[in-house]
Design an enzyme around this catalytic site. Structure first.
Site, short mmCIF file in Angstrom:
data_model
loop_
_atom_site.label_atom_id
_atom_site.label_comp_id
_atom_site.label_asym_id
_atom_site.label_seq_id
_atom_site.Cartn_x
_atom_site.Cartn_y
_atom_site.Cartn_z
N CYS A 81 3.94 7.78 -2.26
CA CYS A 81 5.33 8.08 -2.56
C CYS A 81 5.61 9.57 -2.33
O CYS A 81 4.81 10.42 -2.71
CB CYS A 81 5.76 7.74 -3.98
SG CYS A 81 5.55 6.02 -4.39
N ARG A 127 3.15 9.66 3.14
CA ARG A 127 2.73 9.36 1.77
C ARG A 127 3.08 7.94 1.35
O ARG A 127 2.61 7.45 0.32
CB ARG A 127 3.41 10.33 0.80
CG ARG A 127 3.12 11.77 1.08
CD ARG A 127 3.87 12.66 0.12
NE ARG A 127 3.39 12.46 -1.23
CZ ARG A 127 2.36 13.12 -1.74
NH1 ARG A 127 1.72 13.99 -1.03
NH2 ARG A 127 1.97 12.91 -2.97
N TRP A 179 5.54 3.92 -1.67
CA TRP A 179 4.34 3.11 -1.43
C TRP A 179 4.22 2.24 -2.67
O TRP A 179 3.96 2.73 -3.77
CB TRP A 179 3.12 4.00 -1.26
CG TRP A 179 1.87 3.25 -0.92
CD1 TRP A 179 1.47 2.85 0.32
CD2 TRP A 179 0.84 2.83 -1.81
NE1 TRP A 179 0.26 2.20 0.25
CE2 TRP A 179 -0.15 2.17 -1.05
CE3 TRP A 179 0.65 2.93 -3.20
CZ2 TRP A 179 -1.31 1.63 -1.61
CZ3 TRP A 179 -0.50 2.39 -3.76
CH2 TRP A 179 -1.46 1.75 -2.97
N ASN A 182 6.90 9.54 -8.53
CA ASN A 182 5.63 9.25 -7.87
C ASN A 182 4.58 9.21 -8.97
O ASN A 182 4.49 10.15 -9.76
CB ASN A 182 5.33 10.38 -6.87
CG ASN A 182 3.93 10.28 -6.29
OD1 ASN A 182 3.35 9.19 -6.23
ND2 ASN A 182 3.39 11.40 -5.86
N GLY A 183 3.82 8.13 -9.03
CA GLY A 183 2.80 8.02 -10.08
C GLY A 183 2.87 6.64 -10.72
O GLY A 183 3.47 5.73 -10.16
N GLU A 195 -18.17 5.44 8.41
CA GLU A 195 -16.90 6.11 8.74
C GLU A 195 -16.26 5.47 9.98
O GLU A 195 -15.05 5.26 10.02
CB GLU A 195 -17.16 7.62 8.92
CG GLU A 195 -15.97 8.44 9.39
CD GLU A 195 -14.76 8.38 8.48
OE1 GLU A 195 -14.83 7.82 7.38
OE2 GLU A 195 -13.69 8.87 8.90
N LYS A 237 -12.62 3.68 10.05
CA LYS A 237 -11.55 4.08 10.98
C LYS A 237 -11.01 2.85 11.69
O LYS A 237 -9.81 2.65 11.78
CB LYS A 237 -12.06 5.06 12.06
CG LYS A 237 -12.29 6.48 11.67
CD LYS A 237 -11.07 7.28 11.32
CE LYS A 237 -10.69 7.11 9.88
NZ LYS A 237 -11.29 7.98 8.89
N GLU A 289 -9.06 0.37 9.21
CA GLU A 289 -7.80 0.81 8.59
C GLU A 289 -6.65 0.94 9.59
O GLU A 289 -5.50 0.76 9.22
CB GLU A 289 -7.97 2.09 7.77
CG GLU A 289 -8.22 3.35 8.54
CD GLU A 289 -8.33 4.58 7.64
OE1 GLU A 289 -7.74 4.62 6.57
OE2 GLU A 289 -9.03 5.53 8.05
N HIS A 306 -31.01 -8.33 7.15
CA HIS A 306 -30.94 -8.90 5.80
C HIS A 306 -29.61 -9.61 5.55
O HIS A 306 -29.27 -9.88 4.41
CB HIS A 306 -31.19 -7.81 4.76
CG HIS A 306 -32.54 -7.17 4.88
ND1 HIS A 306 -33.70 -7.83 4.56
CD2 HIS A 306 -32.91 -5.95 5.34
CE1 HIS A 306 -34.74 -7.02 4.79
NE2 HIS A 306 -34.28 -5.88 5.29
N LYS A 348 -1.27 8.20 2.77
CA LYS A 348 -2.20 9.30 3.05
C LYS A 348 -2.92 9.79 1.79
O LYS A 348 -4.12 10.00 1.81
CB LYS A 348 -1.42 10.45 3.69
CG LYS A 348 -2.28 11.65 4.07
CD LYS A 348 -3.21 11.33 5.21
CE LYS A 348 -4.09 12.49 5.60
NZ LYS A 348 -5.23 12.02 6.40
O1 M6R Z 1 -7.46 13.09 0.36
P1 M6R Z 1 -8.80 12.49 0.14
O2 M6R Z 1 -9.84 13.00 1.07
O3 M6R Z 1 -9.25 12.61 -1.30
O4 M6R Z 1 -8.60 10.96 0.43
C1 M6R Z 1 -9.61 10.03 0.23
C2 M6R Z 1 -9.28 8.73 0.89
O5 M6R Z 1 -8.13 8.17 0.34
C3 M6R Z 1 -9.09 8.87 2.41
O6 M6R Z 1 -10.21 9.45 3.00
C4 M6R Z 1 -8.83 7.49 3.04
O7 M6R Z 1 -9.96 6.69 2.92
C5 M6R Z 1 -8.40 7.66 4.50
N1 M6R Z 1 -7.39 6.70 4.81
C6 M6R Z 1 -9.52 7.46 5.45
O8 M6R Z 1 -9.13 7.58 6.78
#
Ligand code: M6R
Length: 601
Positions: free
Chosen positions: A2, A27, A75, A101-102, A474, A478, A481, A497, A596
């Site tokens: 948000c 956001r 969001w 926001n929250g 990672e 990527k 997501e 396994h 984000k």
């Molecule tokens: O701002 P941060 O690094 O604390 O965020 C952590 C995760 O929310 C962030 O890395 C999220 O997994 C991303 N979408 C990954 O690409």
């Protein structure tokens, strides 16, 4: 999670609010809304979908000469994305508007109490109760009503409130970020400075449990207890609009991937002088016995790399926790423990909560953060800023490689402070790693072609060993997501396994096959995949023909020092995910269901 923007004093608030929402859209982007005062009444316009849809709303163009307004991009947490649930929310009489926001944790209780008093709710959100609670306490002084209402609220809030008859915006924060923008004849409030940079570079970060009242010419800041805060430094932001624009790139994500030779350099800037590392660490390094690293998502993957890096370079044991687990598992601390929190945004609620827990236990906290002045940074004893510049694409890319650089720097710093030893081999390699990144980026077209071959897959596996295991995690994150392809990262030896059951003819298996001590073992794992007709895409620095003869596709990366290799191997995986998602027609900067910064639990 948000985005909030409020503006008071500019001649027409509407374009300011819409531009701010556009900047904050990373956001949250499932609905958006705006509220302004015209003819002494509040006018609210909301729309599901992205900010552009709100901006195109026919009613928007009729809003002119309105100098006060608040706006929000959502969001969803409580209640589906819909116009009723979109912010701003109004009180019963339509005189008070709020954007939030929250999460209001005690909203059920408060809602029942307010309903008993006759308040009628129009949405399914937790946020709407704040508007009604303020209405309940309002007797001609908005700031006072907000303070009284927030004393009843449990949970997190970044809040902006306006009343149809008061020429002010009242803003408050606890847990969710909020920054004030100061300009001549106009004041602003926003979730993040990127929304303010078009209008001012002078900002004040609100702290938790603070309330600010903005008029067009002045501001005051008080605690929720009502105590005036007389002096609060105004900070000058040194980035410009250029840094938060796409500058001709189709997506922020691509721009940010390609920025990595520069962002990596920035981590080092002014921090290595005559091969001595200068970091502003305010704890006695010699007392350190063990480090806990806490983080979420991509930052957690960097934390896993941090374990290898710090244990190997500095010889200190490291434990890595998901911040969300750490805070609830009652970790056992010993004298000499310290916490490292890693976060791009510096806002992630779980990471913030984890360091608060550590603070309660009097543990020293060092954070590795990108966003200057963020909550995690301000709650830490020492901060290593990434200086990577704003990361806008939802998928974290340049922050990951910068985090690894910062971890290497910190490990070298520990070694230097404890033993007065400079590791010149690593230091010298750090200084030239940007050249290797430039090399990797030259393979863009080749990686795009591979993405074109795998973009329609249902599943993908990512395999790595040692320091390449977190890279595999990672890479899988990527891909899933932003392309929505099911992807999993595994330590390559674990494949037999269970996960090998997923491999069928053509399943993409991305194998990180660097020429390190585990190279032979990785080759055996590749053979196991080939035996099941999987499509092996190898990322390797090996010059030998063994990997290339086994793999279906090979992405070559330059040889770098083992400890720095995740920096060069993660970038092809970022590009692979990017091109696969683009080919699938997905808005990679705003993939579904994500935001984000995750400022709620
Ligand atoms: O701002 P941060 O690094 O604390 O965020 C952590 C995760 O929310 C962030 O890395 C999220 O997994 C991303 N979408 C990954 O690409």
């Amino acid at each position: 999670m948000c985005g909030i923007i409020g503006s008071i004093g500019v001649k027409n608030a509407v374009p300011v609010l819409l531009k701010g929402l556009e900047r904050l859209e990373y956001r949250g982007y499932d609905s958006a809304g705006i509220c302004v005062v015209t003819n002494n009444s509040l006018v609210v316009i909301k729309k599901t979908g992205k900010v552009a849809e709100l901006a195109a709303h026919s009613a928007i163009s009729s809003l002119k000469d309105t100098t006060i307004g608040i706006a929000h991009t959502r969001w969803a947490t409580h209640g589906k994305p819909s116009e009723e649930n979109a912010h701003p929310h109004l009180d019963c009489k339509g005189e008070i508007a709020i954007v939030h926001n929250g999460i209001i944790e005690n909203y059920h209780k408060l809602k029942n109490e307010l309903e008993e008093k006759g308040h009628v709710f129009r949405s399914e959100t937790d946020s709407e109760i704040v508007a009604h609670l303020i209405e309940y306490y309002y007797n001609g002084n908005l700031e006072r009503a907000v303070i009284m209402a927030l004393k009843k609220v449990e949970g997190a809030f970044g809040l902006a409130v306006m009343h149809k008859s008061e020429k002010s915006i009242v803003a408050a924060r606890r847990g969710s970020p909020l920054v004030l923008g100061i300009s001549d004849g106009a004041m602003f409030v926003a979730s993040d400075v990127s929304a303010l940079l078009d209008y001012t570079s002078r900002v004040i970060y609100l702290d938790d449990n603070e309330v600010a009242t903005l008029t067009s010419k002045s501001y005051t800041i008080k605690t929720l207890e009502g105590n005036m805060i007389r002096s609060r430094a105004v900070q000058e932001i040194d980035w410009n609009i250029d840094k938060i624009e796409k500058r001709g790139y189709k997506h922020f994500m691509l721009k940010e991937i390609l920025e990595q030779p520069i962002s990596i350099e920035k981590v080092l800037q002014n921090r290595i002088i005559n091969n001595r590392i200068l970091l502003d660490i305010k704890i006695d390094i010699n007392t350190l016995k063990r480090l806990y690293i806490v983080a979420c998502g991509t930052s957690w993957h960097a934390a896993l790399e941090g374990k290898y890096i710090i244990e190997r370079i500095a010889g200190i044991p490291v434990e890595v926790d998901y911040a969300s687990e750490f805070r609830y598992r009652n970790p056992l601390f010993i004298k000499g423990d310290a916490i490292i929190a890693i976060s791009q945004s510096g806002e992630t609620a779980d990471t913030l909560a984890a360091i608060r827990l550590a603070k309660e236990k009097s543990l020293p906290i060092i954070s590795i953060v990108n966003v200057v002045g963020s909550g995690i940074a301000r709650n830490s004893d020492s901060v290593i800023y990434l200086n990577a510049g704003p990361e806008i694409g939802v998928a974290s890319t340049k922050a990951f490689t910068a985090q690894i650089m910062a971890l290497v720097l910190f490990a070298l710093y520990i070694k230097q402070e404890r033993n007065d030893i400079a590791d010149n081999e690593i230091l010298n390699s750090l200084k030239v790693i940007n050249c290797s990144i430039k090399e990797v980026l030259k393979s863009r077209e080749e990686i795009k072609k591979i993405a074109d071959e795998i973009y329609a897959s249902r599943d993908a596996l990512y395999l790595g060993r040692g320091m390449q295991f977190p890279v595999a995690l990672e890479g899988a994150l990527k891909l899933k997501e932003i392309s929505y392809i099911h992807a999993e990262g595994y330590p390559a030896a674990e494949m037999k396994h269970g996960p090998i059951a997923l491999v069928e003819e053509g399943t993409p298996v991305i194998a990180l096959a660097m020429e390190d001590v585990l190279h032979e073992k990785m080759i055996s794992n590749i053979q196991e995949v080939k035996a099941r007709k999987g499509k092996v895409i190898a990322i390797t620095d090996s010059q030998s023909l063994r990997v290339s003869s086994l793999a279906d596709r090979v992405i070559k990366v330059p040889k770098v020092l083992d400890i720095l290799s995740p920096i060069v191997t993660s970038i092809p995986l970022q590009l692979l995910a990017y091109y696969a998602a683009v080919k699938r027609g997905i808005d990679v900067d705003k993939p579904r269901n994500l935001a984000k910064s995750v400022t709620v639990e």
